[in-house]
Motif scaffolding. Structure first.
Motif, mmCIF file in Angstrom:
data_model
loop_
_atom_site.group_PDB
_atom_site.id
_atom_site.type_symbol
_atom_site.label_atom_id
_atom_site.label_comp_id
_atom_site.label_asym_id
_atom_site.label_seq_id
_atom_site.Cartn_x
_atom_site.Cartn_y
_atom_site.Cartn_z
ATOM 1 N N ASP A 167 -7.952 -83.051 -21.711
ATOM 2 C CA ASP A 167 -9.224 -83.792 -21.740
ATOM 3 C C ASP A 167 -9.592 -84.311 -20.357
ATOM 4 N N ILE A 168 -8.597 -84.800 -19.619
ATOM 5 C CA ILE A 168 -8.842 -85.319 -18.271
ATOM 6 C C ILE A 168 -9.378 -84.212 -17.367
ATOM 7 N N LEU A 169 -8.757 -83.032 -17.435
ATOM 8 C CA LEU A 169 -9.201 -81.910 -16.601
ATOM 9 C C LEU A 169 -10.620 -81.480 -16.944
ATOM 10 N N VAL A 170 -10.933 -81.425 -18.245
ATOM 11 C CA VAL A 170 -12.281 -81.036 -18.663
ATOM 12 C C VAL A 170 -13.310 -82.050 -18.168
ATOM 13 N N GLU A 171 -12.996 -83.342 -18.326
ATOM 14 C CA GLU A 171 -13.922 -84.392 -17.887
ATOM 15 C C GLU A 171 -14.112 -84.355 -16.372
#
Length: 382
Positions: free
Chosen positions: A231-235
């Motif tokens: 999720d962090i990478l996508v955001e």
């Protein structure tokens, strides 16, 4: 208790390394199966009673365990007395490259041989009867030093619940959560940080072989961490696509165009932005040091080389000299290029960290991401 695998360097609560059990390499150390070093010396196999059969256990177990307990008490007392400065300074100032047997056959003495004799002459005579004990104590010393730095950093990420705490930690730690997850939970246990969905085994602190957390619980937590990291990478990618400003962000091509002084100044900005305390040196008479950085309680000297060709031995030698001259814990050379084979060999022997073009790109990525985060904060407050 928590253990560190000397094969893969991962931490675990198990008495056999889960990561190495499936490997084709066979264990060759007497540190439990798979080279495990306990954080606490009282968990060393040397001080655990080994069964000799039903009858001999009945007759002599109590007496032999008492002897082992007395030996443990003496070792812990002497280790505590000598840890500062001897053990701690030894791991910071030396790095073993050759085994004692090989060195003695060639008529040489390793630093480890000399260090053992220093300790024996200081009254640590147990090292003569337990020759592998020094290696374990040094590994534990290094592990404790690493853990103290880890704990200081993690303390800033504790939140009201486990998911938020993990997210805050992973946002800064990146992929190191995969190898440091056991350290994460050890910190929660040691500092009595309570989350309803984390249940520690109360017997683990005093009983050899009982894990602090069941392996399945740790694996489930690792899956949660992977989801959080994804999720962090996508955001981050979405934010970068929305806010990217090619005139503000630094690319490797801009770095290539810098001169030596500009490169040093930019490294100062890089390391400060990603969370280091930085101090520049004078441009002349710096004894091979371009800047100093501090994090996790350790001082590191950095030699900066903005080259178009391969960086050779001289840069590594300068870093080695600066580390000794200024009494730093670590030394690093950073370049926008690559290193010669001999430079890599020398750095490996002397324990100097080398950051080449690929490694510098990772620093640039972190730096640019911090700029995005600053931009978002300013946009929200406007």
């Amino acid at each position: 208790m928590i253990y560190r695998c000397n094969g893969c360097s991962k931490t675990t609560f198990e008495t056999s390394c889960p990561g190495c059990l499936n490997s084709e390499v066979s264990p060759s150390s007497e540190l439990d199966a798979w080279h495990l070093t306990p954080l606490d010396p009282s968990f060393y196999p040397d001080f655990q009673y080994r069964s000799k059969g039903l009858i001999k256990d009945f007759l002599g177990k109590k007496k032999e365990q008492a002897q082992l307990n007395e030996l443990l008490s003496n070792v812990l007392r002497k280790y505590s007395e000598l840890k500062q400065p001897y053990f701690t300074n030894f791991i910071h100032t030396t790095r073993q490259r050759r085994g004692s047997d090989e060195a003695k056959q060639s008529g040489e003495y390793t630093q480890l041989d000399l260090f053992r004799e220093v300790l024996v002459r200081k009254g640590f005579d147990e090292l003569e009867g337990l020759p592998s004990l020094l290696d374990k104590l040094l590994q534990t010393t290094a592990f404790n030093s690493t853990y103290r730095g880890f704990a200081r950093e993690l303390s800033r990420h504790i939140r009201a619940n486990l998911a938020d705490t993990l997210r805050s930690w992973i946002e800064e730690a990146g992929t190191t959560f995969r190898s440091d997850l056991a350290l994460f939970y050890y910190y929660l246990w040691e500092n009595k940080v309570v989350f309803p969905n984390v249940q520690f085994n109360p017997q683990a602190a005093s009983t050899h072989g009982i894990p602090l957390l069941p392996l399945q619980a740790l694996l489930n937590s690792l899956e949660l961490c992977e989801d959080i990291y994804y999720d962090i990478l996508v955001e981050r990618l979405g934010s970068q696509l929305e806010h990217f400003n090619p005139n503000q962000f630094i690319t490797m091509y801009l770095v290539d165009a810098m001169d030596g002084f500009q490169f040093e100044a930019f490294l100062v900005e890089i390391f400060r932005t990603i969370g280091y305390d930085v101090k520049e040196t004078k441009k002349t008479g710096d004894q091979g040091a371009d800047l100093f950085v501090n994090r996790f309680g350790k001082n590191m000297v950095i030699q900066a080389k903005n080259y178009s060709g391969a960086v050779g031995n001289s840069a590594v030698q300068q870093a080695i000299s600066a580390k000794a001259f200024y009494g730093c814990d670590e030394a690093m050379v950073v370049t926008n290029s690559y290193y010669s084979i001999s430079a890599k060999e020398l750095a490996d022997m002397a324990g100097v960290r080398l950051i080449d073009r690929i490694g510098l790109q990772s620093y640039l990525d972190d730096y640019n991401q911090k700029l995005i985060e600053v931009f978002e904060v300013e946009e929200e407050s406007a």
